[in-house]
Design a protein around this motif. Sequence first.
Motif, PDB file in Angstrom:
ATOM      1  N   ASN A  34     110.235 -19.401 -12.348  1.00 32.23           N
ATOM      2  CA  ASN A  34     109.635 -20.322 -11.366  1.00 32.23           C
ATOM      3  C   ASN A  34     110.508 -20.405 -10.119  1.00 32.23           C
ATOM      4  O   ASN A  34     110.014 -20.453  -8.996  1.00 32.23           O
ATOM      5  N   LYS A  35     111.821 -20.410 -10.351  1.00 26.99           N
ATOM      6  CA  LYS A  35     112.760 -20.441  -9.216  1.00 26.99           C
ATOM      7  C   LYS A  35     112.664 -19.139  -8.405  1.00 26.99           C
ATOM      8  O   LYS A  35     112.805 -19.147  -7.177  1.00 26.99           O
ATOM      9  N   ALA A  36     112.439 -18.039  -9.120  1.00 29.07           N
ATOM     10  CA  ALA A  36     112.291 -16.748  -8.429  1.00 29.07           C
ATOM     11  C   ALA A  36     111.025 -16.736  -7.573  1.00 29.07           C
ATOM     12  O   ALA A  36     111.013 -16.185  -6.463  1.00 29.07           O
ATOM     13  N   VAL A  37     109.961 -17.364  -8.088  1.00 29.12           N
ATOM     14  CA  VAL A  37     108.714 -17.474  -7.317  1.00 29.12           C
ATOM     15  C   VAL A  37     108.925 -18.365  -6.092  1.00 29.12           C
ATOM     16  O   VAL A  37     108.472 -18.061  -4.979  1.00 29.12           O
ATOM     17  N   ASP A  38     109.648 -19.489  -6.293  1.00 31.19           N
ATOM     18  CA  ASP A  38     109.896 -20.436  -5.192  1.00 31.19           C
ATOM     19  C   ASP A  38     110.693 -19.800  -4.056  1.00 31.19           C
ATOM     20  O   ASP A  38     110.546 -20.193  -2.892  1.00 31.19           O
ATOM     21  N   THR A  39     111.537 -18.833  -4.409  1.00 28.55           N
ATOM     22  CA  THR A  39     112.365 -18.180  -3.379  1.00 28.55           C
ATOM     23  C   THR A  39     111.776 -16.841  -2.932  1.00 28.55           C
ATOM     24  O   THR A  39     112.467 -16.024  -2.305  1.00 28.55           O
ATOM     25  N   ASP A  40     110.495 -16.626  -3.293  1.00 30.93           N
ATOM     26  CA  ASP A  40     109.761 -15.429  -2.866  1.00 30.93           C
ATOM     27  C   ASP A  40     110.318 -14.119  -3.424  1.00 30.93           C
ATOM     28  O   ASP A  40     110.079 -13.038  -2.867  1.00 30.93           O
ATOM     29  N   LEU A  41     111.064 -14.210  -4.526  1.00 31.91           N
ATOM     30  CA  LEU A  41     111.539 -12.984  -5.176  1.00 31.91           C
ATOM     31  C   LEU A  41     110.462 -12.409  -6.088  1.00 31.91           C
ATOM     32  O   LEU A  41     110.467 -11.217  -6.386  1.00 31.91           O
ATOM     33  N   LEU A  42     109.567 -13.277  -6.550  1.00 26.36           N
ATOM     34  CA  LEU A  42     108.419 -12.857  -7.355  1.00 26.36           C
ATOM     35  C   LEU A  42     107.158 -13.493  -6.795  1.00 26.36           C
ATOM     36  O   LEU A  42     107.205 -14.579  -6.199  1.00 26.36           O
ATOM     37  N   VAL A  43     106.035 -12.817  -7.004  1.00 28.49           N
ATOM     38  CA  VAL A  43     104.748 -13.353  -6.554  1.00 28.49           C
ATOM     39  C   VAL A  43     104.136 -14.239  -7.622  1.00 28.49           C
ATOM     40  O   VAL A  43     103.504 -15.258  -7.327  1.00 28.49           O
ATOM     41  N   LYS A  44     104.357 -13.880  -8.893  1.00 31.39           N
ATOM     42  CA  LYS A  44     103.717 -14.579 -10.002  1.00 31.39           C
ATOM     43  C   LYS A  44     104.681 -14.698 -11.176  1.00 31.39           C
ATOM     44  O   LYS A  44     105.476 -13.798 -11.430  1.00 31.39           O
ATOM     45  N   ASN A  45     104.592 -15.813 -11.894  1.00 35.67           N
ATOM     46  CA  ASN A  45     105.429 -16.019 -13.072  1.00 35.67           C
ATOM     47  C   ASN A  45     104.637 -15.621 -14.322  1.00 35.67           C
ATOM     48  O   ASN A  45     103.915 -16.429 -14.904  1.00 35.67           O
ATOM     49  N   VAL A  46     104.777 -14.372 -14.755  1.00 30.86           N
ATOM     50  CA  VAL A  46     104.009 -13.878 -15.898  1.00 30.86           C
ATOM     51  C   VAL A  46     104.572 -14.365 -17.234  1.00 30.86           C
ATOM     52  O   VAL A  46     103.932 -14.217 -18.280  1.00 30.86           O
ATOM     53  N   ALA A  47     105.768 -14.972 -17.203  1.00 36.74           N
ATOM     54  CA  ALA A  47     106.369 -15.483 -18.439  1.00 36.74           C
ATOM     55  C   ALA A  47     105.521 -16.592 -19.055  1.00 36.74           C
ATOM     56  O   ALA A  47     105.589 -16.841 -20.255  1.00 36.74           O
ATOM     57  N   LYS A  48     104.715 -17.232 -18.218  1.00 35.64           N
ATOM     58  CA  LYS A  48     103.845 -18.307 -18.723  1.00 35.64           C
ATOM     59  C   LYS A  48     102.828 -17.781 -19.738  1.00 35.64           C
ATOM     60  O   LYS A  48     102.286 -18.547 -20.526  1.00 35.64           O
ATOM     61  N   GLN A  49     102.561 -16.472 -19.710  1.00 37.18           N
ATOM     62  CA  GLN A  49     101.553 -15.880 -20.605  1.00 37.18           C
ATOM     63  C   GLN A  49     102.146 -15.344 -21.907  1.00 37.18           C
ATOM     64  O   GLN A  49     101.418 -14.817 -22.755  1.00 37.18           O
ATOM     65  N   ILE A  50     103.455 -15.482 -22.088  1.00 40.12           N
ATOM     66  CA  ILE A  50     104.094 -14.989 -23.309  1.00 40.12           C
ATOM     67  C   ILE A  50     103.592 -15.776 -24.523  1.00 40.12           C
ATOM     68  O   ILE A  50     103.491 -17.003 -24.494  1.00 40.12           O
ATOM     69  N   ASN A  51     103.264 -15.055 -25.582  1.00 40.49           N
ATOM     70  CA  ASN A  51     102.823 -15.681 -26.828  1.00 40.49           C
ATOM     71  C   ASN A  51     104.045 -15.975 -27.701  1.00 40.49           C
ATOM     72  O   ASN A  51     104.817 -15.074 -28.025  1.00 40.49           O
ATOM     73  N   THR A  52     104.210 -17.232 -28.080  1.00 38.07           N
ATOM     74  CA  THR A  52     105.384 -17.616 -28.876  1.00 38.07           C
ATOM     75  C   THR A  52     105.051 -17.822 -30.348  1.00 38.07           C
ATOM     76  O   THR A  52     105.942 -17.946 -31.178  1.00 38.07           O
ATOM     77  N   VAL A  53     103.763 -17.885 -30.685  1.00 42.88           N
ATOM     78  CA  VAL A  53     103.358 -18.131 -32.077  1.00 42.88           C
ATOM     79  C   VAL A  53     103.007 -16.791 -32.735  1.00 42.88           C
ATOM     80  O   VAL A  53     101.951 -16.231 -32.477  1.00 42.88           O
ATOM     81  N   ILE A  54     103.910 -16.311 -33.549  1.00 45.76           N
ATOM     82  CA  ILE A  54     103.709 -15.013 -34.208  1.00 45.76           C
ATOM     83  C   ILE A  54     103.827 -15.145 -35.723  1.00 45.76           C
ATOM     84  O   ILE A  54     102.925 -14.798 -36.471  1.00 45.76           O
ATOM     85  N   SER A  55     104.958 -15.673 -36.162  1.00 49.32           N
ATOM     86  CA  SER A  55     105.180 -15.778 -37.612  1.00 49.32           C
ATOM     87  C   SER A  55     104.455 -16.963 -38.240  1.00 49.32           C
ATOM     88  O   SER A  55     104.210 -16.988 -39.439  1.00 49.32           O
TER      89      SER A  55
END
Length: 274
Positions: A34-55
Amino acid sequence: LTSLNLIVMQEAFNKLKTDNARKNSKKILVDMLNKAVDTDLLVKNVAKQINTVISKEEKKERRVLTLKETDLFLKQAKGTFYENLFILALETGLRVGELSALQWEDIDLKNKVIHVRHTLCYFSRNGKYVFEMHDTKTNNGKRAIPLTVKAINSLECQKLQKQKIILKGKTAKEEFQNLVFVTKNNQPTQQFLINQCMQLVIQNINKAGIDFAPFTLHTLRHTFATRAIECGMNPKTLQKLLGHGTLQMTMDLYCHVTEDTLFLEMEKFEKRCS
């Protein structure tokens, strides 16, 4: 940053051992990106789409002491350096940082109330660990907790213990002179030292041939909340005492049903229906 994509991150997360580890790691990663997006280093934060429920592992029931376990623990803890802290934790539900930050000016024995205003933090700064007094995490954390007779007795005993430490010539920094709970050298205490004392008490119980499962200081907060509900305390009142922002947090995280309570409630049910 440019090489990061959802596939790369998801593969890395899949290698973590538990869903809980994935959940906690995602929080950190999302915040960083999110900080990278705020400083224009990234356009989108794709980490929000990571699936954490596996096991899909089942959540372990949090440890809560039964009445018998509480009595046994306090009996074995009698005379230990942190006995008074254990009693106060069980009688108020204070967090470890709040117990460590408690100062005598926060306690009004005449009106039988504790005013929770601060939390004591222990962290690394410039390669050196230091103590710092901070305000409570949220406005809800600032609260007044009425004192029980047991709580008052523990505080009076603690005052005598603190005076003995001072009479031995143990001095404290000016900002920590009025702390209620300290080490034997009159320094601010921390969770590690308190848990160390607690684990020694548990070891002694087990040496007597009793199978007593280990727990941490935070277990005493859960135990306080569970006892309060068992005694019929209004959940909204308990929420206020624990310093929670929502009732759901109080009921979901801090109120547990012990096996003893199951049998008692079924006995009540049977009497009502017979």
